[in-house]
Design an enzyme around this catalytic site. Structure first.
Site, PDB file in Angstrom:
ATOM      1  N   ASP A 175      33.280  37.451  40.128  1.00  0.00           N
ATOM      2  CA  ASP A 175      34.448  38.317  40.284  1.00  0.00           C
ATOM      3  C   ASP A 175      35.615  37.908  39.389  1.00  0.00           C
ATOM      4  O   ASP A 175      36.693  38.505  39.488  1.00  0.00           O
ATOM      5  CB  ASP A 175      34.909  38.344  41.750  1.00  0.00           C
ATOM      6  CG  ASP A 175      35.508  37.013  42.209  1.00  0.00           C
ATOM      7  OD1 ASP A 175      34.903  35.956  41.916  1.00  0.00           O
ATOM      8  OD2 ASP A 175      36.567  37.028  42.855  1.00  0.00           O
ATOM      9  N   ASP A 228      32.878  32.424  46.320  1.00  0.00           N
ATOM     10  CA  ASP A 228      34.115  33.013  46.832  1.00  0.00           C
ATOM     11  C   ASP A 228      34.436  34.312  46.090  1.00  0.00           C
ATOM     12  O   ASP A 228      34.555  34.321  44.868  1.00  0.00           O
ATOM     13  CB  ASP A 228      35.281  32.032  46.658  1.00  0.00           C
ATOM     14  CG  ASP A 228      35.062  30.726  47.403  1.00  0.00           C
ATOM     15  OD1 ASP A 228      35.309  30.688  48.609  1.00  0.00           O
ATOM     16  OD2 ASP A 228      34.627  29.760  46.759  1.00  0.00           O
ATOM     17  N   ASP A 273      28.226  33.825  42.078  1.00  0.00           N
ATOM     18  CA  ASP A 273      29.411  33.061  42.444  1.00  0.00           C
ATOM     19  C   ASP A 273      29.536  33.140  43.965  1.00  0.00           C
ATOM     20  O   ASP A 273      28.906  34.002  44.608  1.00  0.00           O
ATOM     21  CB  ASP A 273      30.625  33.666  41.740  1.00  0.00           C
ATOM     22  CG  ASP A 273      31.931  33.042  42.180  1.00  0.00           C
ATOM     23  OD1 ASP A 273      32.024  31.801  42.181  1.00  0.00           O
ATOM     24  OD2 ASP A 273      32.851  33.796  42.537  1.00  0.00           O
TER      25      ASP A 273
END
Length: 223
Positions: A173, A14, A12
């Protein structure tokens, strides 16, 4: 040398590869400032990141006491234009990332990115930081058209295909990342240093890391 049992390590963007929170907060505050709201600190906006730009702005507007779809429509391009023009003022890779990437590449592992951030923003961001050429695939929220974002598996599947196929694992995250990876049939690793304060277990990941120094040893131990 211990073999890493994956052909592709996907990330991922960000909150996983890069801490983009300060630049995204600045863009949100710029948009809200046109209405006389804010500015909000990074700590307020950070938990809103990761489910797409519109959702981030919508949640920030709600904190400001505003719920108006038409206003949201009007403010989103203002926010995105500001972000595009100031895309890497404060954004940096997380500690240990570059060293981990160096090791993985030296072992023949292909690296890839799968993000809900629009590809037209993800690519220049990675290019500005000198990282774009290190990824075999960069797949973003606009790559496959509207409404095909994580947690659907579509973007993860596309990332694996564009990166050349093979056994893959995905780092993220949020539960968007772990759910998408599971739906795509690949394992996931949750990073604890991202924008969502959850454990790997809470996110439904197969494993977790607290620092990128832990990534290569974890992959080497993977059954």
């Amino acid at each position: 040398m211990t073999k890493i049992p994956f052909d592709i390590v996907g990330f991922d963007l960000d909150g996983t590869l890069l801490d983009t929170s300060a630049d995204l907060t600045a863009a949100v505050n710029h948009a809200l400032g046109t209405l006389g709201h804010g500015p909000f600190p990074v700590e307020t906006i950070r938990p809103f990141i990761g489910r797409g730009a519109r959702r981030m702005l919508e949640r920030a507007l709600a904190v400001a006491g505003v719920t108006d779809e038409a206003l949201l429509d009007a403010l989103q391009p203002i926010m995105l234009d500001h972000y595009a023009a100031n895309i890497a003022v404060h954004t940096r890779p997380y500690p240990g990332l570059i060293a981990a990437m160096d090791v993985l590449e030296a072992r023949g592992v292909r690296l890839a990115v799968c993000t809900n951030k629009r590809e037209y923003l993800a690519r220049p961001l990675l290019e500005t930081l000198g990282l774009a050429t290190r990824f075999a695939a960069i797949v973003g929220g606009d790559t496959l058209g509207p409404n095909r974002l994580k947690p659907l598996p579509d973007l993860v599947d596309e990332m694996v295909t564009r990166a050349g196929g093979g056994r893959a694992i995905f780092l993220g995250d949020t539960d968007n990342d772990t759910i998408a990876a599971r739906a795509a049939g690949i394992p996931s690793i949750a990073v604890s240093f991202g924008f969502v304060a959850c454990t790997a277990e809470e996110l439904g990941a197969d494993a977790g890391i607290d620092h990128y120094d832990e990534l290569v040893p974890l992959l080497e131990r993977w059954a």
